[in-house]
Design an enzyme around this catalytic site. Structure first.
Site, PDB file in Angstrom:
ATOM      1  N   LYS A 182       0.861  -1.193   0.000  1.00 31.19           N
ATOM      2  CA  LYS A 182       0.000   0.000   0.000  1.00 31.19           C
ATOM      3  C   LYS A 182       0.892   1.236   0.000  1.00 31.19           C
ATOM      4  O   LYS A 182       1.773   1.384   0.866  1.00 31.19           O
ATOM      5  CB  LYS A 182      -0.877  -0.039   1.245  1.00 31.19           C
ATOM      6  CG  LYS A 182      -2.237   0.569   1.082  1.00 31.19           C
ATOM      7  CD  LYS A 182      -3.075   0.254   2.310  1.00 31.19           C
ATOM      8  CE  LYS A 182      -4.432   0.880   2.230  1.00 31.19           C
ATOM      9  NZ  LYS A 182      -5.152   0.747   3.490  1.00 31.19           N
TER      10      LYS A 182
HETATM   11  O1  G3P Z   1      -8.958   1.463   4.283  1.00 33.27           O
HETATM   12  C1  G3P Z   1      -8.827   2.784   4.694  1.00 33.27           C
HETATM   13  C2  G3P Z   1      -9.603   3.017   5.917  1.00 33.27           C
HETATM   14  O2  G3P Z   1      -9.089   2.236   6.929  1.00 33.27           O
HETATM   15  C3  G3P Z   1      -9.722   4.406   6.383  1.00 33.27           C
HETATM   16  O3  G3P Z   1     -10.879   4.425   7.119  1.00 33.27           O
HETATM   17  O4  G3P Z   1     -12.487   5.212   8.768  1.00 33.27           O
HETATM   18  O5  G3P Z   1     -10.044   5.764   9.014  1.00 33.27           O
HETATM   19  O6  G3P Z   1     -11.419   6.847   7.247  1.00 33.27           O
HETATM   20  P1  G3P Z   1     -11.212   5.647   8.087  1.00 33.27           P
END
Ligand code: G3P
Length: 215
Positions: free
Chosen positions: A83
């Site tokens: 990633k």
């Molecule tokens: O896969 C990316 C994700 O983990 C980000 O999620 O909820 O931190 O915006 P969030």
């Protein structure tokens, strides 16, 4: 549409993977912090639990460092996807890793232009963060729709991986739009099973069956 689990908590992954509905896993440094164990050890365990793509993020900010970390992560297991954040150095790392046949997932994507650049660099996956766009007052799913249209116009093979999913409706919208993957937190995946009429229906069947057996 493929469903990935967006967590690094191994118990959650084991439990959900056993249901036969998890095609892959995405992690990031924040999620790995919650796993509270050495980075490479957690990724290696997850790779054994789920045979599909497992995203593990680099921490370097310069392309040489990203390539070095990407090679190390990729050596953990054949299903590791490296990633890489959406930056100019990141795209250079993506193209170098692609020539070494190492698959990448470009993360922190918030616009169709960024997704276009990720596809041109040769990313296998691109991750638009829909929840964070919603939080900032945009409609995250509009950006997903744009990315899908741009990719279809030019037959890009980069898969659109809808990330930062906050609720089951994001998943429905992603599937309706034809996104390749949605990566969902365990709580959202659990909610996707639920419907009150299913619970009512099960209870009614059980009550009726008990009544028959009493006759
Ligand atoms: O896969 C990316 C994700 O983990 C980000 O999620 O909820 O931190 O915006 P969030």
């Amino acid at each position: 549409m493929k469903i990935f689990l967006d967590t690094a908590i191994r118990d959650e992954i084991r439990r959900m993977a056993a249901l036969g509905i998890v095609d892959g896993v995405t992690t990031n440094p924040t999620l790995l912090k919650a796993a509270d164990a050495p980075y490479h050890e957690v990724i290696a365990d997850i790779c054994k639990m789920v045979p599909g793509p497992i995203s593990a993020e680099v921490l370097a900010e310069d392309w040489e460092g990203m390539v070095r970390e990407g090679r190390e992560l990729s050596a953990i297991a054949p299903n590791v996807i490296v990633k890489i954040p959406m930056t100019p150095d990141g795209m250079r790392a993506v193209s170098v890793l692609k020539s070494a046949e190492i698959d990448t997932n470009v993360t922190l994507v918030f616009s169709a232009n960024q997704a276009l650049l990720a596809a041109k660099a040769g990313a296998r996956f691109v991750s638009p963060f829909v929840g964070r766009l919603d939080d900032a007052g945009h409609d995250g799913m509009d950006v997903v729709e744009e990315i899908l249209e741009v990719y279809a116009n030019y037959d890009f093979t980069t898969e659109v991986l809808v990330a930062s999913v906050r609720h089951p409706q994001h998943v429905v919208q992603a599937a309706l739009m034809g996104a390749d993957v949605a990566t969902v937190p365990t709580g959202v995946l659990a909610l996707m099973f639920c419907h009150p009429l299913t619970d009512v229906g099960i209870q009614r069947f059980l009550d009726d069956w008990k009544a028959v057996r009493k006759e």
